[in-house]
Each structure stands twice: as structure tokens, then as C-alpha cells.
Design a protein around this motif. Structure first.
Motif, mmCIF file in Angstrom:
data_model
loop_
_atom_site.group_PDB
_atom_site.id
_atom_site.type_symbol
_atom_site.label_atom_id
_atom_site.label_comp_id
_atom_site.label_asym_id
_atom_site.label_seq_id
_atom_site.Cartn_x
_atom_site.Cartn_y
_atom_site.Cartn_z
ATOM 1 N N LEU A 25 0.826 -1.211 0.000
ATOM 2 C CA LEU A 25 0.000 0.000 0.000
ATOM 3 C C LEU A 25 0.857 1.257 0.000
ATOM 4 O O LEU A 25 0.521 2.253 -0.667
ATOM 5 N N SER A 26 1.967 1.226 0.704
ATOM 6 C CA SER A 26 2.864 2.388 0.702
ATOM 7 C C SER A 26 3.582 2.542 -0.636
ATOM 8 O O SER A 26 3.841 3.667 -1.087
ATOM 9 N N LEU A 27 3.910 1.424 -1.299
ATOM 10 C CA LEU A 27 4.563 1.507 -2.603
ATOM 11 C C LEU A 27 3.622 2.035 -3.686
ATOM 12 O O LEU A 27 4.061 2.701 -4.630
ATOM 13 N N ILE A 28 2.351 1.740 -3.567
ATOM 14 C CA ILE A 28 1.393 2.225 -4.560
ATOM 15 C C ILE A 28 1.358 3.749 -4.574
ATOM 16 O O ILE A 28 1.209 4.375 -5.637
ATOM 17 N N LYS A 29 1.527 4.350 -3.410
ATOM 18 C CA LYS A 29 1.486 5.811 -3.337
ATOM 19 C C LYS A 29 2.662 6.451 -4.064
ATOM 20 O O LYS A 29 2.580 7.624 -4.446
ATOM 21 N N ASP A 30 3.748 5.710 -4.243
ATOM 22 C CA ASP A 30 4.948 6.270 -4.878
ATOM 23 C C ASP A 30 4.981 6.073 -6.387
ATOM 24 O O ASP A 30 5.939 6.505 -7.035
ATOM 25 N N VAL A 31 3.984 5.420 -6.952
ATOM 26 C CA VAL A 31 3.971 5.193 -8.399
ATOM 27 C C VAL A 31 3.700 6.509 -9.123
ATOM 28 O O VAL A 31 2.729 7.215 -8.821
ATOM 29 N N ALA A 32 4.561 6.829 -10.082
ATOM 30 C CA ALA A 32 4.439 8.082 -10.829
ATOM 31 C C ALA A 32 3.459 7.921 -11.984
ATOM 32 O O ALA A 32 3.476 6.902 -12.694
ATOM 33 N N VAL A 33 2.606 8.939 -12.157
ATOM 34 C CA VAL A 33 1.606 8.952 -13.231
ATOM 35 C C VAL A 33 1.791 10.229 -14.029
ATOM 36 O O VAL A 33 1.843 11.329 -13.460
ATOM 37 N N GLU A 34 1.900 10.084 -15.349
ATOM 38 C CA GLU A 34 2.035 11.220 -16.255
ATOM 39 C C GLU A 34 0.968 11.119 -17.336
ATOM 40 O O GLU A 34 0.857 10.088 -18.010
ATOM 41 N N ASN A 35 0.191 12.198 -17.468
ATOM 42 C CA ASN A 35 -0.888 12.234 -18.472
ATOM 43 C C ASN A 35 -1.845 11.064 -18.310
ATOM 44 O O ASN A 35 -2.274 10.439 -19.289
ATOM 45 N N GLU A 36 -2.155 10.752 -17.048
ATOM 46 C CA GLU A 36 -3.107 9.705 -16.680
ATOM 47 C C GLU A 36 -2.629 8.309 -17.037
ATOM 48 O O GLU A 36 -3.425 7.364 -17.023
#
Length: 670
Positions: A375-386
Motif C-alpha cells: 500500500l505504501s509503494l502504490i502511493k509512490d507510483v508516478a503517473v504522467e498524463n493519466e
């Protein structure tokens, strides 16, 4: 004679002098085409001169990129990732729409490449322990062949591709010699990995390479967007050309089906490059998150972990798990929208709450700590242009989604009678019936097999072994065996010291104390040997070797009685230790009673103390034991009988004492 050199010669000749090549390609690519023509000519004449000799492999290692690409200059014919459209006549590759009925769909037994003739040039097949046959291909599958018999595609699964990637037997070893540690001068910029024209090479986050091609091909007047993914070694001469021909063949066959979607990916894994080029294949539908095939696919290789699988709604869950496995294998070739993160975050939060409220949660096989880290790693996933851009993040998300979907498939998610806890059997396999051997040996083993069989049947349910339950069981078993070994060692030393007494071991070896002590020594040795063996076996396999444990338990399970044999084996160290203690007590009491005859040891205090300890031990075992209601009733009846016997003995003793006092009074009166 092998016709492959002649085919390569004609194709190189046609490409060299074709108008499309002269107009589209650059001068460097024309040079590559010329070299391909010269190489094919040399190969053709060398084959003609050695027609009487055995066939050479259809591909070989090249020393330079120019040599590797000369025979691979034919990428589905657009040579770049731009919007170049190539008009391909379907008659040049396969049958036209009027002759589509000539495609042969062979319901035949697939022959793995390792069973071919020794001189047949072919890539090594894939074998994966958890995937069954090579490349995840069923033993009986639908084979689609071209009219001329040169091309053949066979359904496979993503699990088979994973098996080929991780099986070291399918990779050529890197030679240790020659060594070249030289760096050319002015080497500063990033090196571009070379690939055949029209192909893009990617490096998986784990380190392996794979290739992707995308172009537009017009079959007749119908344009098709073709996307091909493969992890075959395109550096080998003729491999890229064969993959492209197989892709054309697969798409041209698929376009005749009106329900075939447009926006799909094709994965090809080459298994044979002899006269008939054979490859495993599957299509990927990203919108529906599934794999699909052009003919019936025998899904035994991916569905075999569950029994009673009949509904497509149940199979669809595992197909989505295979889709996420495909994303994990080829992360650069796929796009992931950010809504997948939201879905994974919801699943992880529910899994954490289910583990907090239930000790037998069936949502996943992860511990609470792993889920919190996820759950903590999911928060660190980078998203660009959705969209998620990083291949590393795509692999992380795909592996987690694959795990959750596969657990749903194993637990019959969405089906009537779904498994809601890990220790619940959906098939009713409770194994409550006990065998005659179990009933006879359990009392001699102090009912220890019943405790072990309850633990084993909780962690082995419907031929599935949970990772967390197995690790806990192995840790408890190791700790138990270490304690038994320590106690057996102490008991062995006590017996040796007891036999060292001169009055006990007088050389005759026929007294009860000597025989009982000898039996106690043997029982101690037996407990120590079995304890060391079981502890060593679990230590070597490790608590995380669930695959080995599943295969081991599967070989020992009985259709009616379950894992009774293994439960009895696990009970032997404890039973031998208990018998060793009992026989030592017998030897000690026998020596005490033998000495009491000579007046050295008082008989009454030893007898009373022994009887009191025995009664208290039996009462404690009855109170603290995990006995059933019927066993408790038996113990209560035995306790009432002992009380009645004691009451009668005391009554008789008081009556005898009163009679003696009365007789003494009468004698005094006289």
C-alpha cells in the motif's frame, strides 16, 4: 534437399529490386539488402554443392550487426515506427479470402521440438514446472497450418512464455573466451542497441531483452494495424524473417473472423525453424484484459490447479491473471491507465482489513506486513498524463494484480460455494474418516497423530498449500524437533548414568531395571534420529518452498484418509521420547522396589508418591488435552472408578483397623 536457402535467395532478390524498396529505403538499407542478396546467393550455392551431406542449421550467430540484419531486412514491410503503409498482397503470403477454406486446422498431438530428428535445426522448447508442457502448450491442441505447410502456429499461454524466459536450459550460455576488455576512444554517449529494421528492442527491468514491431499492413484493400511481440533471438539469421511471416499468416487468418478485434497484440514464441516454421501464439486484448486464441484452447496448463472448473465466468478470472502476467513479461509494449492504481489500492486495503479481522483470510497469500508495504509503494507510483510510464512500476502493478486475480480463481471467486477462508474445502474433502492403522497406532503414539493431521489438513486444502500457513507450520515443527532432540539427549545421559550404577548393571542383564533402561536408550536414539532428519529436511527445503511442499503432500495424500501417513511420521519423535521416559521410570521404580525388599528403600512412601504423581498426571492430561466429548466421558468414568476403588480400599482399611482395636480391648478386659 532443404528449400530454405532457395526461399531466402528469392526473397532477397525480390526485395533488392522491388520498387517499394528503392523508393522508401535509404542508401544504408539498400546496402543491407545487397549484402542479404549476396549472402543468400552464397548460402544457396554452398547448399547445392553439399546436397549429399547433412543439413546445416537454418540460422547461426553473426559477428556484426550488418551481417545479422542482412537476412532480416523484411519486417512486415514498413521499416520504421512511422505511419508508413505497405500494400501486401495476401496471395503472396497465404491463401486469399476466396481460398480461406484451404487453411488446415489440425486436431493433432503436438510433438515438442526435443522429439524431432537430431539434425533438425530448431530452437530449444520451453519446459516450466508449473506450466506443464512446453510453452504452456497442451498436449492436444489446435494447430493452424498454412496451405503450403511452411508455417504453423499453436496456442500457448503467458505462463509458458515465462517458463521459457526463466528456464536456463532455453538460453545459450555466454562463452567465457575470448575476452575483450578494450573500450574504443571517445566512447561517451549512450550506446544504441541494434535491432532489425522495423523492430524495437527493450530491456526488461530484470535484464532480459525482447522485441516489438508495429506497422500497418493492407491485406487486399483492408488496412490492419499489426503489433507483434517476441522474445526470440532476432540476432540469429532468419529468425526475424520467420517471425514476420508467422505474424502475417496469423493476422491474415484472423481477419476472416468478423468478431476479431482490431486493437490487439500478437505474441509469438518460435519453437521450430526447420522446413515448417512453428511458433506458439496468443493475442492480447487490452480493453477486456484477457488473452484469446483463434481456435479452441485446451486451458489445462493454466486451469489445472482447480477442479470442477466449468463456467466461463470462473475461467475469465484466470485469463485476466494471465493478462497481468503478460504485462509483467512485456511492460514496455503495454500501456496502463492510472485507474489500475485505484483498483489495486482498493483491493490491498480490503485485504488488510480482512487479515485484521480473520486469521484464515482467503483474499491473498500475503502477510499483513507485505500488504502494508504494498500500500505504501502504490502511493509512490508516478503517473504522467493519466498513464503509468515506468516499466518498473508496470511490473510491480502487474505482479500484484496477477497475484490477487490468481487467488480469486483458486478460491472460486463469484461462484456458488466460493471459498471464504483458507481452511475451507469447496469440494467437501474433509478427510474425517480414519483408517484402521490410524486407530491402532494413535493410542500407542499418545494421540499425537490426531494433532498433526488437524494441522496438515488446515494448510493443505483442495490440493492447495498456503504460503503463510506452510511457513508457520515449518517453523513450529522445527522448534518442536529441537526441543525433542534436547530432551532425548538429556534422557540418554540419564540412562547412561543410571546403568553406570554397579548394583544396577551387574553384568547379568536380566533384571527388569536393566531391560527397561536399555529400551529407554533405544527409544531416545530413535527420537533423536527422526528429529534430526525432519529438522534437516525442513531446513534444506526452507519455509518458503511451497512448490516442493505441494508436490510432496500431493504424493502422500490418501483419497479417503488424507495425510495420515505424514501425521504418523511427524508424531514418532514425540512418541519415542515419551516411551523412553516411561521405560526409564519403570526401570527406576523396579530398582526401588527391588531395594525395598532389603530395607534400603521404604516401600510405602515410594508407592504412595508414585501413585499420587500418576493420578495427577493423568488428571492433568485429561483436563488440558484437546479431547472430544466422548473421550471426556470415558475419562470421567475412569476417574469415578478410581475414586470408588480408593473409597473401598479406605473402607476396608478402617474396618480392619477397628477390628484390631476391638480385639485389643477384649484382650485387655480379659
Amino acid at each position: 534437399m532443404n528449400t530454405l536457402p532457395f526461399i531466402l535467395f528469392m526473397k532477397s532478390f525480390s526485395r533488392l529490386f522491388s520498387r517499394g524498396t528503392l523508393l522508401v529505403h535509404s542508401s544504408g538499407q539498400l546496402l543491407h539488402a545487397l549484402r542479404a542478396f549476396l549472402r543468400s546467393t552464397r548460402l544457396l550455392f554452398s547448399r547445392l554443392c553439399s546436397a549429399g551431406q547433412s543439413c546445416q542449421p537454418a540460422y547461426q550467430r553473426s559477428d556484426s550487426y550488418h551481417e545479422r540484419c542482412t537476412a532480416n531486412l523484411h519486417p512486415l514491410d514498413p521499416l520504421s515506427h512511422s505511419s508508413v503503409v505497405t500494400h501486401v498482397n495476401s496471395q503472396d503470403v497465404m491463401a486469399s479470402s476466396e481460398t480461406k477454406l484451404h487453411f488446415s486446422i489440425n486436431e493433432s498431438v503436438y510433438t515438442p521440438p526435443d522429439t524431432l530428428a537430431p539434425n533438425t535445426p530448431s530452437l530449444r522448447p520451453t519446459f516450466h514446472q508449473s506450466s506443464g508442457p512446453a510453452l504452456g502448450i497442451s498436449a492436444h491442441c489446435n494447430v493452424i497450418s498454412s496451405p503450403d505447410g511452411r508455417l504453423r502456429i499453436i496456442p500457448m499461454s503467458a505462463e509458458g512464455v515465462q517458463g521459457q524466459r526463466y528456464d536456463s536450459g532455453n538460453r545459450d550460455p555466454i562463452p567465457s573466451d575470448p575476452k575483450n576488455y578494450n573500450i574504443p576512444p571517445m566512447t561517451m554517449g549512450p550506446l544504441q542497441r541494434l535491432a532489425p529494421p522495423g523492430w524495437e528492442v527493450y530491456i526488461h527491468p530484470e535484464g532480459c531483452i525482447y522485441y516489438r514491431h508495429e506497422s500497418v499492413i493492407i491485406f487486399g484493400e483492408d488496412p490492419w494495424n499489426v503489433r507483434v511481440i517476441t522474445q526470440a533471438d532476432l540476432a540469429r539469421v532468419g529468425v526475424a524473417e520467420t517471425i514476420e511471416d508467422l505474424a502475417k499468416f496469423a493476422y491474415n487468418y484472423a481477419r476472416h473472423n468478423p468478431s476479431f478485434p482490431r486493437d490487439v497484440d500478437l505474441v509469438l514464441e518460435l519453437t521450430d525453424m526447420s522446413n515448417t516454421a512453428t511458433a506458439g501464439y496468443y493475442f492480447v486484448h487490452h480493453e477486456n484484459k484477457c488473452l484469446f486464441w483463434l481456435q479452441d484452447f485446451d486451458g489445462t496448463v493454466i486451469f489445472r490447479e482447480c477442479s470442477g472448473v466449468t463456467k466461463l465466468s470462473h475461467k475469465q478470472i484466470e485469463l485476466e491473471a494471465q493478462y497481468w502476467k503478460h504485462i509483467d513479461l512485456f511492460p514496455h509494449a503495454s500501456t496502463l491507465h492510472s485507474y489500475v492504481l485505484h483498483e489495486l489500492r482498493q483491493i490491498t486495503r480490503f485485504a488488510i482489513s480482512d487479515c485484521m479481522t480473520s486469521e484464515v483470510s482467503a483474499v491473498c497469500a500475503f502477510s499483513m506486513e507485505v500488504l502494508k508495504d504494498t500500500l505504501s509503494l502504490i502511493k509512490d507510483v508516478a503517473v504522467e498524463n493519466e498513464y503509468i510510464q515506468s516499466a518498473h512500476d508496470k511490473c510491480f502493478i502487474a505482479r500484484m494484480m496477477n497475484h490477487f486475480r490468481h487467488c480469486q480463481y483458486l478460491n472460486y471467486y463469484g461462484q456458488q460455494g466460493a471459498r471464504l477462508s483458507r481452511d475451507q474445502s469447496v469440494h467437501g474433502n474433509t478427510y474425517e474418516q480414519r483408517s484402521i492403522m490410524m486407530k491402532c497406532l494413535a493410542p500407542l503414539l499418545f494421540n499425537a497423530p490426531y494433532e498433526h493431521i488437524r494441522s496438515l489438513h488446515k494448510l493443505y486444502v483442495d490440493s492447495i498449500v498456503n504460503h503463510l500457513d506452510w511457513r508457520t507450520f515449518v517453523q513450529n515443527l522445527n522448534a518442536e524437533m529441537q526441543d525433542f532432540n534436547l530432551l532425548a539427549t538429556v534422557l540418554l545421559n540419564v540412562n547412561v548414568g543410571f546403568l553406570a550404577i554397579q548394583s544396577v548393571d551387574n553384568g547379568a542383564g536380566q533384571s527388569l531395571s536393566q531391560i527397561a533402561s536399555y529400551v529407554s536408550v533405544i527409544s531416545s536414539f530413535g527420537s533423536m534420529l527422526l528429529g534430526v532428519k525432519l529438522a534437516r529436511q525442513s531446513h534444506v527445503q526452507g519455509p518458503n518452498m511451497v512448490d516442493n511442499a505441494q508436490a510432496h503432500l500431493q504424493s502422500l495424500v490418501h483419497p479417503k484418509h488424507g495425510l495420515e501417513t505424514l501425521a504418523i511420521v511427524y508424531s514418532l519423535p514425540y512418541a519415542f521420547l515419551m516411551w523412553g521416559m516411561i521405560f526409564f521410570v519403570v526401570a527406576f521404580l523396579a530398582e526401588c522396589f527391588h531395594r525395598s525388599g532389603s530395607g534400603t528403600v521404604p516401600l510405602i512412601p515410594v508407592s504412595v508418591t508414585s501413585f499420587t504423581v500418576l493420578v495427577l498426571v493423568m488428571w492433568s492430561l485429561q483436563t488440558l488435552g484437546n479431547s472430544t466429548l466422548e473421550i471426556r466421558k470415558r475419562w470421567n468414568r475412569a476417574a469415578e472408578w478410581i475414586k470408588d476403588v480408593l473409597r473401598r480400599v479406605l473402607t476396608v482399611m478402617f474396618s480392619i483397623r477397628s477390628r484390631e482395636s476391638d480385639s485389643r480391648l477384649q484382650v485387655a478386659a480379659v
